[in-house]
Each structure stands twice: as C-alpha cells, then as structure tokens.
Write a protein that holds these residues in place. Structure first.
Motif, PDB file in Angstrom:
ATOM      1  N   ALA A  72       0.829  -1.203   0.000  1.00 27.83           N
ATOM      2  CA  ALA A  72       0.000   0.000   0.000  1.00 27.83           C
ATOM      3  C   ALA A  72       0.862   1.251   0.000  1.00 27.83           C
ATOM      4  CB  ALA A  72      -0.930  -0.010   1.201  1.00 27.83           C
ATOM      5  N   LYS A  73       1.970   1.187   0.706  1.00 26.11           N
ATOM      6  CA  LYS A  73       2.877   2.328   0.753  1.00 26.11           C
ATOM      7  C   LYS A  73       3.508   2.571  -0.632  1.00 26.11           C
ATOM      8  CE  LYS A  73       6.718   4.170   3.517  1.00 26.11           C
ATOM      9  NZ  LYS A  73       7.691   3.878   4.611  1.00 26.11           N
ATOM     10  N   ALA A  74       3.898   1.486  -1.298  1.00 28.42           N
ATOM     11  CA  ALA A  74       4.481   1.609  -2.640  1.00 28.42           C
ATOM     12  C   ALA A  74       3.452   2.175  -3.614  1.00 28.42           C
ATOM     13  CB  ALA A  74       4.972   0.243  -3.128  1.00 28.42           C
ATOM     14  N   TYR A  75       2.188   1.812  -3.416  1.00 29.48           N
ATOM     15  CA  TYR A  75       1.106   2.326  -4.267  1.00 29.48           C
ATOM     16  C   TYR A  75       0.996   3.844  -4.112  1.00 29.48           C
ATOM     17  CZ  TYR A  75      -3.604   2.845  -6.246  1.00 29.48           C
ATOM     18  OH  TYR A  75      -4.698   3.229  -6.992  1.00 29.48           O
ATOM     19  N   LYS A  76       1.175   4.350  -2.912  1.00 27.19           N
ATOM     20  CA  LYS A  76       1.136   5.796  -2.687  1.00 27.19           C
ATOM     21  C   LYS A  76       2.276   6.488  -3.429  1.00 27.19           C
ATOM     22  CE  LYS A  76      -1.112   5.726   1.875  1.00 27.19           C
ATOM     23  NZ  LYS A  76      -0.960   6.064   3.311  1.00 27.19           N
ATOM     24  N   PHE A  77       3.432   5.825  -3.468  1.00 30.16           N
ATOM     25  CA  PHE A  77       4.570   6.388  -4.206  1.00 30.16           C
ATOM     26  C   PHE A  77       4.245   6.463  -5.704  1.00 30.16           C
ATOM     27  CE2 PHE A  77       7.134   5.620  -0.422  1.00 30.16           C
ATOM     28  CZ  PHE A  77       8.004   6.699  -0.456  1.00 30.16           C
ATOM     29  N   GLU A 125      12.325  20.063  -9.373  1.00 27.51           N
ATOM     30  CA  GLU A 125      12.309  20.061  -7.913  1.00 27.51           C
ATOM     31  C   GLU A 125      11.434  18.919  -7.379  1.00 27.51           C
ATOM     32  OE1 GLU A 125      11.048  23.051  -4.218  1.00 27.51           O
ATOM     33  OE2 GLU A 125      11.055  23.782  -6.299  1.00 27.51           O
ATOM     34  N   TYR A 126      10.334  18.633  -8.072  1.00 26.74           N
ATOM     35  CA  TYR A 126       9.435  17.565  -7.648  1.00 26.74           C
ATOM     36  C   TYR A 126      10.149  16.210  -7.719  1.00 26.74           C
ATOM     37  CZ  TYR A 126       5.091  14.949  -7.062  1.00 26.74           C
ATOM     38  OH  TYR A 126       4.101  14.116  -6.578  1.00 26.74           O
ATOM     39  N   ILE A 127      10.923  15.986  -8.810  1.00 27.94           N
ATOM     40  CA  ILE A 127      11.670  14.738  -8.940  1.00 27.94           C
ATOM     41  C   ILE A 127      12.669  14.590  -7.790  1.00 27.94           C
ATOM     42  CG2 ILE A 127      13.433  13.545 -10.318  1.00 27.94           C
ATOM     43  CD1 ILE A 127      11.997  14.405 -12.816  1.00 27.94           C
ATOM     44  N   GLU A 128      13.324  15.691  -7.453  1.00 22.01           N
ATOM     45  CA  GLU A 128      14.287  15.656  -6.340  1.00 22.01           C
ATOM     46  C   GLU A 128      13.590  15.229  -5.054  1.00 22.01           C
ATOM     47  OE1 GLU A 128      17.484  16.076  -6.305  1.00 22.01           O
ATOM     48  OE2 GLU A 128      17.888  16.841  -8.328  1.00 22.01           O
ATOM     49  N   LYS A 129      12.415  15.809  -4.787  1.00 21.30           N
ATOM     50  CA  LYS A 129      11.688  15.472  -3.564  1.00 21.30           C
ATOM     51  C   LYS A 129      11.208  14.023  -3.582  1.00 21.30           C
ATOM     52  CE  LYS A 129      10.022  20.135  -2.463  1.00 21.30           C
ATOM     53  NZ  LYS A 129       8.830  21.017  -2.318  1.00 21.30           N
ATOM     54  N   TRP A 130      10.680  13.596  -4.756  1.00 21.45           N
ATOM     55  CA  TRP A 130      10.200  12.217  -4.856  1.00 21.45           C
ATOM     56  C   TRP A 130      11.349  11.232  -4.673  1.00 21.45           C
ATOM     57  CZ3 TRP A 130      10.748   7.638  -7.390  1.00 21.45           C
ATOM     58  CH2 TRP A 130       9.696   6.728  -7.284  1.00 21.45           C
ATOM     59  N   HIS A 131      12.503  11.592  -5.240  1.00 19.60           N
ATOM     60  CA  HIS A 131      13.695  10.750  -5.085  1.00 19.60           C
ATOM     61  C   HIS A 131      14.070  10.634  -3.613  1.00 19.60           C
ATOM     62  CE1 HIS A 131      18.186  10.600  -4.631  1.00 19.60           C
ATOM     63  NE2 HIS A 131      17.992   9.506  -5.351  1.00 19.60           N
ATOM     64  N   TYR A 132      14.004  11.743  -2.913  1.00 18.06           N
ATOM     65  CA  TYR A 132      14.344  11.719  -1.474  1.00 18.06           C
ATOM     66  C   TYR A 132      13.358  10.833  -0.707  1.00 18.06           C
ATOM     67  CZ  TYR A 132      15.089  13.254   3.325  1.00 18.06           C
ATOM     68  OH  TYR A 132      15.342  13.259   4.687  1.00 18.06           O
ATOM     69  N   GLU A 145      12.625  -2.113  -3.484  1.00 17.48           N
ATOM     70  CA  GLU A 145      12.194  -1.971  -4.880  1.00 17.48           C
ATOM     71  C   GLU A 145      11.938  -0.501  -5.234  1.00 17.48           C
ATOM     72  OE1 GLU A 145      11.206  -6.076  -3.496  1.00 17.48           O
ATOM     73  OE2 GLU A 145      10.874  -4.042  -2.708  1.00 17.48           O
ATOM     74  N   VAL A 146      11.362   0.247  -4.299  1.00 19.27           N
ATOM     75  CA  VAL A 146      11.116   1.675  -4.521  1.00 19.27           C
ATOM     76  C   VAL A 146      12.430   2.443  -4.486  1.00 19.27           C
ATOM     77  CG1 VAL A 146       9.972   3.736  -3.617  1.00 19.27           C
ATOM     78  CG2 VAL A 146       8.777   1.539  -3.602  1.00 19.27           C
ATOM     79  N   ILE A 147      13.330   2.058  -3.601  1.00 19.30           N
ATOM     80  CA  ILE A 147      14.645   2.718  -3.512  1.00 19.30           C
ATOM     81  C   ILE A 147      15.399   2.559  -4.830  1.00 19.30           C
ATOM     82  CG2 ILE A 147      16.906   2.629  -2.394  1.00 19.30           C
ATOM     83  CD1 ILE A 147      15.434   1.789   0.185  1.00 19.30           C
ATOM     84  N   THR A 148      15.412   1.329  -5.364  1.00 17.59           N
ATOM     85  CA  THR A 148      16.100   1.063  -6.629  1.00 17.59           C
ATOM     86  C   THR A 148      15.519   1.903  -7.767  1.00 17.59           C
ATOM     87  OG1 THR A 148      16.615  -1.207  -5.973  1.00 17.59           O
ATOM     88  CG2 THR A 148      16.682  -0.721  -8.321  1.00 17.59           C
TER      89      THR A 148
END
Length: 402
Positions: A295-300, A318-325, A334-337
């Motif tokens: 469920a958490k990965a789905y939110k990502f 800037e949004y990509i930077e925040k999402w990456h963080y 899997e989300v980190i990768t």
C-alpha cells in the motif's frame, strides 16, 4: 440486358476486351468466364509502352471473386508483343498483375479480411493454399511499406517485444505522431539502431530525428546516442509508470508470503483510484489499514504520476528531487532502486514532459501486434510475422478494389 453484357459491366472491362463466353457448372458450383480482345488490336510493349505487333497469345486463368456461392474463374488469351527494342513480352492486362493466378479484386479481398482472420481460416474459406495467401500479403505489404512517406518524421518510439520463448525479441520503431510501425529489427542490441539509421537514410536524413522515446534499457540508450547523436532521448510516462507497477508487484509478491490478504489483488494496484470499483476501494483501504509495504508503494506510484501534471520545468525538476528523497527513504528496496534510476535519468523524463511526448500509443499498437503473431504461424514464420505486423499496425496504403 444479356448475361455477357452484365458480366462485362461488373468486371469493368473496357475495349478492346470483352466477354466471349460464360460457362456455369451448377454441380461443381463453378463459373468460368472467357474473355477475348477485338481482332486486329495492337498492344503496348509492357517495357517501353510503344504499340507493337502481336507475336502470339498465351492462355491464362485467374481466380476471381465468387459469384454468389460459385467459384469464379477468368480465362483469356493474353497477347505477347514483339517489340523491336525489347523483344517478345507478355502484355499487362487490366484485371490482374503479372505472374499471379488471381484478379486484383480477389487479392484486395484477401488483404482486407487478413486484418480480421487467420491466414489458415482465409485459405480454407476461399479454397486456396495458405502459401498463396501469404504471397499476396507479402506483395502488397512490401509495396505499400516501400512507399511509406516519412518526410515529416521527427519523433520516434522504440520498444522491444518477445516473439517466442527463449528470450527471442524484435525491436519495433514507431512514428509516434502518426501512430504507426515504421521498421522492425530482430533482437534488442544497440546494433538495431545502426540498421534503423541505414533504413532511414534511404528515405530521409536521419539527423531530422529530434526525439527518441524509449525505456531505460542500456543497449537502447547506447545505440540511440551512437547512431542518433543529435536526437534527445526521452523516457515517457508510460514506461516510467510501468516500471513503478512492476516494482509494486514485486513488493506485493514478497509481502504475500506473510500476508495472504494480498492474494488476488495484483491488478488492483495497476489502477488509479478513480478507476477502482467500490469493492476494490474497500479492499485497498483494508490493506492500507494493515500498514503494508504494498500500500505504501502504491502511494509512491500516485505521487510519481502527479509529476506529469506539472508544466513548469523548474518545478518538475524540484518535484523529482523530492520524490527521489522520499523514495530512497521509504525502506522499500524496490522503490529505492527505482528512485535512484529515475534520478539518474531525470533529464530524459523532463524532456518528455517538456515536449509532451508519450509512448502510450505503443500499447495499443502492441496489442494489435500480439494479435498478428497468432496469424503468422506456419512456413517462414519470421518473414510472414513481420508482414502481418505491418499489415495490422503500419497504416499502409493497401488496395481497396473489392
């Protein structure tokens, strides 16, 4: 109106050709139409088009469209001219092309129904050999593909699809602006871009290509950079979200081992919230309440999709930077990768947003292509498979005389 006159009109015959005789065999359910030409007629040499003396004639037979439920055949003495420059040549007749046993109307019918039926079914329905169907399709597809106009091509999509078991792939090149297949290469190595450039060079200047949309497969990136150095490589939303969906499914399958509530939920996580049914919404909510990684990965995923709603490039960056963080601190490998991969390739993602470039059209074409694979079995599978791909997804200019 006499029968011969009626048949002559329906065949579209013009002088000097006329219907000489008709033979209807009801027991064999067959109609034979005999054609002839006016006595003393001179014909043009098929090479230089000069009127030439008649040398002799050669008897020919062609399968035509059925007359109701009767198989119909045309018969004619086809003249051979004796040209001073080119010698003895068989003339062209208006109802067929040379070296085929079928009329143009009959071939046009085969091309039309081949988009809806398997070749074997067509052969059985009209009582001809499968090889004859394939030869007809090959002729018209090759002819139409050779005439394909690529003069305005500047944005291409690239994708690979599996064609059979054992990691056998073909790489497909698409004209994204016109939603069509334009080239096929075996394999998915970087060399497919070299071959594609060679193909393009025969039609347009390959340096006219401004954008190449693809996934992040290293061989594709390397091939595009080497053989299309002036083009911008872009990674569109379709591929990025697909990667995110794959990551969610890996999380779900891993987590399912300890949480059976995740069973039979695979396709729910592919949908956006507005496309979920009431039952699916309740199911997802119950899984969210369990504080699952799925469920958490789905939110990502939902957060990532919002990136394409941003039109200001500085804000998008800037949004990509925040999402990456957020992704790299998610504690979900899997989300980190994926977050790291997106960060490394963020320039191509931003280019797709800036140029409003999407490979989404590829999904619809690939569905057509998968259908084409089912119709390409038999002899010379690879050759005929590619013909069927172009027939289904090439938007070719094909005969419509039926």
């Amino acid at each position: 109106m006499e029968d011969k006159e009626l048949i002559q009109i329906t065949l579209g015959l013009l002088s000097p050709w006329f219907v000489k005789d008709i033979d209807l065999n009801t027991s064999k359910r067959r109609m034979d139409i005999y054609l002839d030409f006016s006595k003393g007629t001179k014909f043009s040499c098929p090479v230089c088009n000069k009127l030439s003396e008649l040398h002799d004639t050669k008897k020919k037979v062609w399968r035509h469209l059925d007359f109701f439920h009767y198989e119909t055949y045309l018969h004619a003495r086809v003249p051979r001219t004796k040209c001073n420059e080119h010698g003895v040549k068989l003339v062209n007749v208006p109802w067929t092309r040379q070296n085929t046993g079928f009329t143009l109307f009959f071939e046009a019918l085969i091309v039309a129904i081949s988009k809806e039926m398997t070749v074997s079914a067509i052969a059985e329905m009209i009582n001809i050999h499968e090889d004859s169907v394939w030869r007809i399709l090959t002729h018209y597809v090759n002819k139409a593909a050779a005439k394909m106009d690529l003069s305005g091509l500047d944005t291409i999509g690239v994708d690979e699809i599996s064609v059979k078991k054992g990691h056998s792939y073909v790489t497909l090149f698409y004209d994204l602006n016109k939603s069509r297949i334009i080239h096929i290469e075996n394999g998915k190595k970087r060399s497919v871009f070299k071959k594609f450039r060679e193909y393009l060079s025969k039609k347009i200047d390959p340096d006219n290509i401004k954008y190449i949309s693809m996934d992040m497969y290293p061989a594709f990136k390397g091939g595009a950079r080497e053989y299309f150095p002036n083009a911008k490589i872009v990674y569109d939303k379709f591929h990025i979200v697909k990667m995110m969906n794959d990551a969610i499914d890996k999380v779900r399958r891993s987590e399912y081992q300890s949480n059976k509530d995740l069973g039979k939920t695979r396709f729910m996580w592919l949908k956006n919230p507005e496309n979920l049914s009431d039952r699916e919404i309740a199911k997802i909510q119950s899984i969210k309440d369990l504080d699952t990684k799925t469920a958490k990965a789905y939110k990502f995923k939902l957060a990532l999709q919002r990136l394409w709603e941003i039109k200001n490039m500085d804000v998008a960056r800037e949004y990509i930077e925040k999402w990456h963080y957020w992704g790299t601190h998610s504690n979900i490998k899997e989300v980190i990768t994926l977050a790291k991969m997106i960060k490394r390739n963020s320039h191509g993602i931003l280019e797709s947003i800036k140029g409003n470039i999407s490979n989404g059209v590829v999904e619809g074409l690939n569905n057509k292509i998968k259908t084409a694979f089912k119709r390409s079995y038999g002899l010379k599978t690879e050759v005929y498979r590619n013909k069927m791909i172009f027939l289904m997804a090439g938007k070719l200019s094909l005969p419509t005389r039926c």
